[in-house]
Design an enzyme around this catalytic site. Structure first.
Site, PDB file in Angstrom:
ATOM      1  CG  ASP A 141      -2.203   0.367   0.723  1.00 33.71           C
ATOM      2  OD1 ASP A 141      -2.342   0.326  -0.486  1.00 33.71           O
ATOM      3  OD2 ASP A 141      -3.318   0.422   2.065  1.00 33.71           O
ATOM      4  CB  CYS A 180     -14.148  -6.119 -17.906  1.00 32.43           C
ATOM      5  SG  CYS A 180     -13.506  -5.930 -16.221  1.00 32.43           S
ATOM      6  CB  CYS A 203     -19.769  -6.575 -17.533  1.00 30.29           C
ATOM      7  SG  CYS A 203     -19.980  -6.826 -15.696  1.00 30.29           S
ATOM      8  CB  CYS A 224     -20.450   3.250  -8.778  1.00 25.23           C
ATOM      9  SG  CYS A 224     -19.714   4.722  -7.655  1.00 25.23           S
ATOM     10  CB  CYS A 235     -14.396   6.619  -4.424  1.00 24.93           C
ATOM     11  SG  CYS A 235     -14.186   5.186  -3.651  1.00 24.93           S
ATOM     12  CB  CYS A 269     -17.975   1.500  -0.709  1.00 24.09           C
ATOM     13  SG  CYS A 269     -19.395   1.676  -1.794  1.00 24.09           S
ATOM     14  CB  CYS A 322     -17.685  -7.304  -9.765  1.00 19.76           C
ATOM     15  SG  CYS A 322     -16.451  -8.675 -10.894  1.00 19.76           S
TER      16      CYS A 322
HETATM   17  C1  B12 Z   1      -5.510   5.517  -3.225  1.00 21.08           C
HETATM   18  C2  B12 Z   1      -6.141   4.258  -3.523  1.00 21.08           C
HETATM   19  C3  B12 Z   1      -7.360   4.241  -2.969  1.00 21.08           C
HETATM   20  C4  B12 Z   1      -7.852   5.270  -2.808  1.00 21.08           C
HETATM   21  C5  B12 Z   1      -8.007   5.314  -4.805  1.00 21.08           C
HETATM   22  C6  B12 Z   1      -8.282   4.486  -5.254  1.00 21.08           C
HETATM   23  C7  B12 Z   1      -8.541   4.707  -7.255  1.00 21.08           C
HETATM   24  N1  B12 Z   1      -9.258   3.706  -7.825  1.00 21.08           N
HETATM   25  O1  B12 Z   1      -7.729   4.953  -7.398  1.00 21.08           O
HETATM   26  C8  B12 Z   1      -9.228   4.966  -3.267  1.00 21.08           C
HETATM   27  C9  B12 Z   1      -9.242   6.174  -0.960  1.00 21.08           C
HETATM   28  C10 B12 Z   1     -11.099   5.485  -2.977  1.00 21.08           C
HETATM   29  C11 B12 Z   1      -9.442   3.664  -2.461  1.00 21.08           C
HETATM   30  C12 B12 Z   1     -10.304   2.451  -1.889  1.00 21.08           C
HETATM   31  C13 B12 Z   1     -10.284   1.415  -2.571  1.00 21.08           C
HETATM   32  N2  B12 Z   1      -9.209   0.360  -2.265  1.00 21.08           N
HETATM   33 CO1  B12 Z   1      -7.905   1.143  -1.817  1.00 21.08          CO
HETATM   34  N3  B12 Z   1      -5.382   1.724  -2.694  1.00 21.08           N
HETATM   35  C14 B12 Z   1      -4.960   3.229  -2.537  1.00 21.08           C
HETATM   36  C15 B12 Z   1      -3.862   2.626  -3.286  1.00 21.08           C
HETATM   37  C16 B12 Z   1      -2.798   3.181  -2.231  1.00 21.08           C
HETATM   38  C17 B12 Z   1      -2.931   3.993  -4.348  1.00 21.08           C
HETATM   39  C18 B12 Z   1      -3.892   3.308  -5.515  1.00 21.08           C
HETATM   40  C19 B12 Z   1      -3.907   4.655  -6.644  1.00 21.08           C
HETATM   41  O2  B12 Z   1      -2.422   5.158  -7.091  1.00 21.08           O
HETATM   42  N4  B12 Z   1      -4.824   5.153  -7.668  1.00 21.08           N
HETATM   43  C20 B12 Z   1      -4.132   6.110  -8.333  1.00 21.08           C
HETATM   44  C21 B12 Z   1      -5.122   5.263  -9.745  1.00 21.08           C
HETATM   45  C22 B12 Z   1      -4.807   6.332 -10.896  1.00 21.08           C
HETATM   46  O3  B12 Z   1      -4.037   4.603  -9.403  1.00 21.08           O
HETATM   47  P1  B12 Z   1      -5.452   2.962  -9.494  1.00 21.08           P
HETATM   48  O4  B12 Z   1      -6.537   2.915  -9.964  1.00 21.08           O
HETATM   49  O5  B12 Z   1      -4.592   1.732  -9.330  1.00 21.08           O
HETATM   50  O6  B12 Z   1      -5.465   2.913 -11.508  1.00 21.08           O
HETATM   51  C23 B12 Z   1      -4.441   2.390 -12.767  1.00 21.08           C
HETATM   52  C24 B12 Z   1      -4.844   1.662 -13.141  1.00 21.08           C
HETATM   53  O7  B12 Z   1      -6.241   1.381 -12.896  1.00 21.08           O
HETATM   54  C25 B12 Z   1      -4.814   1.779 -14.602  1.00 21.08           C
HETATM   55  N5  B12 Z   1      -5.507   1.861 -15.715  1.00 21.08           N
HETATM   56  C26 B12 Z   1      -5.745   0.409 -15.857  1.00 21.08           C
HETATM   57  N6  B12 Z   1      -6.446   0.275 -17.259  1.00 21.08           N
HETATM   58  C27 B12 Z   1      -6.178   1.597 -17.717  1.00 21.08           C
HETATM   59  C28 B12 Z   1      -7.355   1.424 -18.868  1.00 21.08           C
HETATM   60  C29 B12 Z   1      -7.657   3.026 -19.177  1.00 21.08           C
HETATM   61  C30 B12 Z   1      -8.133   3.338 -20.371  1.00 21.08           C
HETATM   62  C31 B12 Z   1      -6.841   3.455 -18.054  1.00 21.08           C
HETATM   63  C32 B12 Z   1      -7.754   5.364 -18.690  1.00 21.08           C
HETATM   64  C33 B12 Z   1      -6.778   3.516 -16.991  1.00 21.08           C
HETATM   65  C34 B12 Z   1      -6.394   2.177 -16.197  1.00 21.08           C
HETATM   66  O8  B12 Z   1      -4.537   3.002 -14.566  1.00 21.08           O
HETATM   67  C35 B12 Z   1      -3.624   3.625 -12.707  1.00 21.08           C
HETATM   68  C36 B12 Z   1      -2.215   4.083 -13.113  1.00 21.08           C
HETATM   69  O9  B12 Z   1      -2.289   4.989 -13.973  1.00 21.08           O
HETATM   70  C37 B12 Z   1      -4.046   1.562  -3.446  1.00 21.08           C
HETATM   71  C38 B12 Z   1      -2.197   1.323  -2.725  1.00 21.08           C
HETATM   72  C39 B12 Z   1      -1.304   0.846  -4.116  1.00 21.08           C
HETATM   73  N7  B12 Z   1       0.435   2.393  -3.155  1.00 21.08           N
HETATM   74  O10 B12 Z   1      -1.109   0.963  -5.237  1.00 21.08           O
HETATM   75  C40 B12 Z   1      -4.544   0.672  -2.923  1.00 21.08           C
HETATM   76  C41 B12 Z   1      -5.302   0.039  -3.154  1.00 21.08           C
HETATM   77  C42 B12 Z   1      -5.620  -0.143  -4.709  1.00 21.08           C
HETATM   78  N8  B12 Z   1      -7.042  -0.629  -2.760  1.00 21.08           N
HETATM   79  C43 B12 Z   1      -7.308  -1.353  -2.601  1.00 21.08           C
HETATM   80  C44 B12 Z   1      -8.278  -1.721  -1.675  1.00 21.08           C
HETATM   81  C45 B12 Z   1      -8.774  -3.351  -1.050  1.00 21.08           C
HETATM   82  C46 B12 Z   1      -9.364  -1.176  -2.054  1.00 21.08           C
HETATM   83  C47 B12 Z   1     -11.351  -0.620  -1.820  1.00 21.08           C
HETATM   84  C48 B12 Z   1     -11.842  -2.102  -1.947  1.00 21.08           C
HETATM   85  C49 B12 Z   1     -10.934  -0.717  -0.290  1.00 21.08           C
HETATM   86  C50 B12 Z   1     -11.881  -0.892   0.638  1.00 21.08           C
HETATM   87  N9  B12 Z   1     -13.296  -1.604   0.306  1.00 21.08           N
HETATM   88  O11 B12 Z   1     -12.947  -0.036   0.748  1.00 21.08           O
HETATM   89  C51 B12 Z   1     -11.425   0.043  -2.189  1.00 21.08           C
HETATM   90  C52 B12 Z   1     -11.970   0.378  -3.825  1.00 21.08           C
HETATM   91  C53 B12 Z   1     -12.511   1.117  -4.054  1.00 21.08           C
HETATM   92  C54 B12 Z   1     -11.954   1.628  -5.886  1.00 21.08           C
HETATM   93  N10 B12 Z   1     -12.584   0.530  -6.758  1.00 21.08           N
HETATM   94  O12 B12 Z   1     -10.695   1.384  -6.653  1.00 21.08           O
HETATM   95  C55 B12 Z   1      -6.187  -2.553  -2.703  1.00 21.08           C
HETATM   96  C56 B12 Z   1      -6.683  -3.074  -4.210  1.00 21.08           C
HETATM   97  C57 B12 Z   1      -7.220  -4.899  -4.053  1.00 21.08           C
HETATM   98  C58 B12 Z   1      -7.413  -5.079  -5.528  1.00 21.08           C
HETATM   99  N11 B12 Z   1      -8.068  -6.224  -5.360  1.00 21.08           N
HETATM  100  O13 B12 Z   1      -7.036  -4.465  -6.825  1.00 21.08           O
HETATM  101  C59 B12 Z   1      -4.350  -1.896  -2.885  1.00 21.08           C
HETATM  102  C60 B12 Z   1      -4.379  -2.364  -3.762  1.00 21.08           C
HETATM  103  C61 B12 Z   1      -4.260  -1.919  -1.358  1.00 21.08           C
HETATM  104  C62 B12 Z   1      -3.517  -3.155  -1.116  1.00 21.08           C
HETATM  105  N12 B12 Z   1      -1.906  -2.937  -1.164  1.00 21.08           N
HETATM  106  O14 B12 Z   1      -4.010  -4.215  -1.362  1.00 21.08           O
HETATM  107  N13 B12 Z   1      -8.343   3.226  -2.507  1.00 21.08           N
HETATM  108  S1  SF4 Z   2     -18.812  -5.795 -12.374  1.00 18.81           S
HETATM  109 FE1  SF4 Z   2     -16.787  -7.061 -13.055  1.00 18.81          FE
HETATM  110  S2  SF4 Z   2     -17.229  -7.667 -14.533  1.00 18.81           S
HETATM  111 FE2  SF4 Z   2     -18.330  -6.148 -14.714  1.00 18.81          FE
HETATM  112  S3  SF4 Z   2     -17.455  -4.611 -15.792  1.00 18.81           S
HETATM  113 FE3  SF4 Z   2     -16.983  -4.180 -13.456  1.00 18.81          FE
HETATM  114  S4  SF4 Z   2     -15.096  -4.889 -13.110  1.00 18.81           S
HETATM  115 FE4  SF4 Z   2     -15.393  -5.853 -15.033  1.00 18.81          FE
HETATM  116  S1  SF4 Z   3     -16.214   1.891  -3.843  1.00 20.13           S
HETATM  117 FE1  SF4 Z   3     -16.696   3.854  -4.623  1.00 20.13          FE
HETATM  118  S2  SF4 Z   3     -16.278   3.550  -6.802  1.00 20.13           S
HETATM  119 FE2  SF4 Z   3     -16.804   1.538  -5.802  1.00 20.13          FE
HETATM  120  S3  SF4 Z   3     -19.010   1.515  -5.640  1.00 20.13           S
HETATM  121 FE3  SF4 Z   3     -18.263   1.998  -4.349  1.00 20.13          FE
HETATM  122  S4  SF4 Z   3     -17.913   4.322  -3.979  1.00 20.13           S
HETATM  123 FE4  SF4 Z   3     -18.673   3.518  -6.063  1.00 20.13          FE
END
Ligand code: B12
Ligand code: SF4
Ligand code: SF4
Length: 374
Positions: free
Chosen positions: A145, A199, A202, A209, A225, A252, A259
């Protein structure tokens, strides 16, 4: 150095340490990482300023491993299943209860539980690599993380799972209830193939959300979020998002609950993640009446402590308002007098919400009476 042998040693070590999945990615400049600077520039990280940290040259540390750890050649990605047999948030009907996210039902901070296992894997990697002739300096870093790594990108490229449209890593066999941990290493380990995106057409997560936090598939505006709002955001929650928060008081799970890849998700084996009595769908009354000492005691080793006492009270006030349950009016009146102005303001909003919903209910009943008289 026999890099294939090393990769096999690492994977066996991960299994022995209790990880469900392990894969290896190159420390590459992957296309998905290009999105990260844009995400930061658009302000999607909100108050999570640690995500926007820069190096001396002004480069975002997390944008590339070439910035954060230029010596790294490979990333070992380990994942552990934290799923439990309890119901999904989308099945919660009891209006006296709120929702704590699945990952936080335990008595253990997952950072500690995952890091302890990662260290075991790291130790075996170091032991094996040290026994072989060295061409380069051996370096390793373990993170869960908190490191300067966008973990999900490397998880996808290590084959552990694909980044779903909900931005979570999904494994075809296990689903997405996974914690990730990464080991950066200077060793050139043989990488695995990236996981293909499954995906398809879907869009269940995007449609479900409740705060419309997805900008587009694979792109999340964290500032909308519920996970961010209930855990990371301090002080005031924008009013237009409060109704969508429903009864989520910490994190959340909705976009994962809906999914299809989680429909048959197996239950995890790690004893640390076994759910604790009372934390699945906790009573909102209990949360509202909780004292600061009880909060400290109850959540001493739990991720919930990150929300802080006042944050949990604030979230509980919103959930009580959204419950439409008039029995909470007394609790909310008390919270409206709280010394913490943020808690008090959200409780006043919630009282207004109870009132609004009561009128809505009355209007509905009147409409039904009118149509029955016709
Ligand atoms: C900040 C953070 C959050 C933030 C922002 C989440 C987000 N989606 O960005 C918040 C607080 C909202 C959050 C929530 C959650 N988090 Co969090 N979080 C983090 C953290 C510390 C950094 C993530 C980050 O850099 N975000 C910035 C965005 C831009 O990056 P990203 O979403 O990871 O996106 C990359 C890909 O999606 C990619 N990408 C891939 N394909 C494609 C295609 C296209 C077209 C595009 C444009 C981009 C793209 O682009 C991004 C990179 O540039 C990580 C740990 C880590 N060091 O990575 C944990 C982490 C992602 N979180 C985790 C978890 C468990 C959660 C929650 C489930 C917790 C909960 N139940 O509340 C939720 C899930 C919400 C969700 N739908 O993401 C786990 C994920 C496990 C998993 N199975 O993926 C992590 C990895 C922590 C861990 N070590 O286990 N989190
Ligand atoms: S619900 Fe699951 S399988 Fe469907 S689009 Fe979202 S991440 Fe992909
Ligand atoms: S975890 Fe965040 S993105 Fe996912 S349903 Fe909840 S509010 Fe929406």
């Amino acid at each position: 150095m026999d890099v294939l042998k090393l990769a096999n040693v690492v994977k066996a070590a991960a299994r022995e340490a209790g990880f469900d999945l392990c894969g290896i990615s190159a420390a590459g400049e992957f296309r998905e990482l290009e999105y990260f600077p844009r995400w930061i520039a658009e302000g999607r990280a909100g108050e999570m300023s640690y995500l926007a940290k820069r190096d001396d040259q002004g480069r975002l540390k997390r944008s590339s491993l070439a910035v954060a750890a230029p010596w790294a050649r490979s990333v070992v990605v380990c994942a552990i299943n934290y799923n439990s047999p309890q119901p999904y948030s989308t099945e919660l009907t009891d209006r006296s209860r709120g929702w704590i996210s699945r990952y936080a039902w335990t008595n253990t901070d997952y950072h500690e539980a995952v890091l302890r296992r990662l260290r075991e894997v790291e130790a075996k990697l170091i032991a094996q690599a040290s026994a072989q002739p060295k061409e380069i300096e051996l370096r390793t870093w373990c993170y869960v993380d908190t490191g300067p790594v966008v973990e999900r990108v490397f998880a996808q490229h290590s084959g552990v799972g694909w980044v779903g449209k909900n931005t979570c890593i999904i494994n075809q066999g296990i689903g997405s209830w996974l914690f990730l941990g990464v080991i950066l290493t200077s060793l050139d380990l043989v990488p695995d193939l990236p996981a293909p995106d499954r995906c398809g057409t879907c869009s269940a997560c995007l449609d479900a959300c409740p705060t419309n936090a997805f900008i587009a598939p694979y792109q999340l505006d964290a500032t909308k979020c519920i996970s961010y709002l209930t855990i990371e955001k301090r002080g005031e929650i924008p009013e237009e998002l409060r109704e969508g928060m429903g009864r989520n008081i910490f994190g959340c799970d909705i976009c994962q609950d809906v999914c299809p890849w989680n429909r048959e998700a197996p239950v995890g084996r790690a004893p640390e993640f076994a759910p604790r009595e009372g934390l699945q769908a906790p009573s909102l009354k209990w949360m509202a009446e909780m004292t600061v000492d009880e909060f400290r005691e109850t959540f001493r080793h739990s991720p919930v402590k990150r929300a802080k006492f006042s944050g949990l009270k604030r979230n509980t006030a919103i959930a009580m308002g959204n419950s439409g349950n008039l029995e909470f009016a007394g609790h909310l009146r008390k919270l409206a007098e709280d010394d913490d102005e943020s808690v008090a303001e959200h409780a006043r909003w919630a009282l207004g919400e109870l009132e609004r919903r009561r009128h809505l209910g009355e209007d509905e009943r009147t409409d039904m009476q009118k149509s029955a008289q016709k």
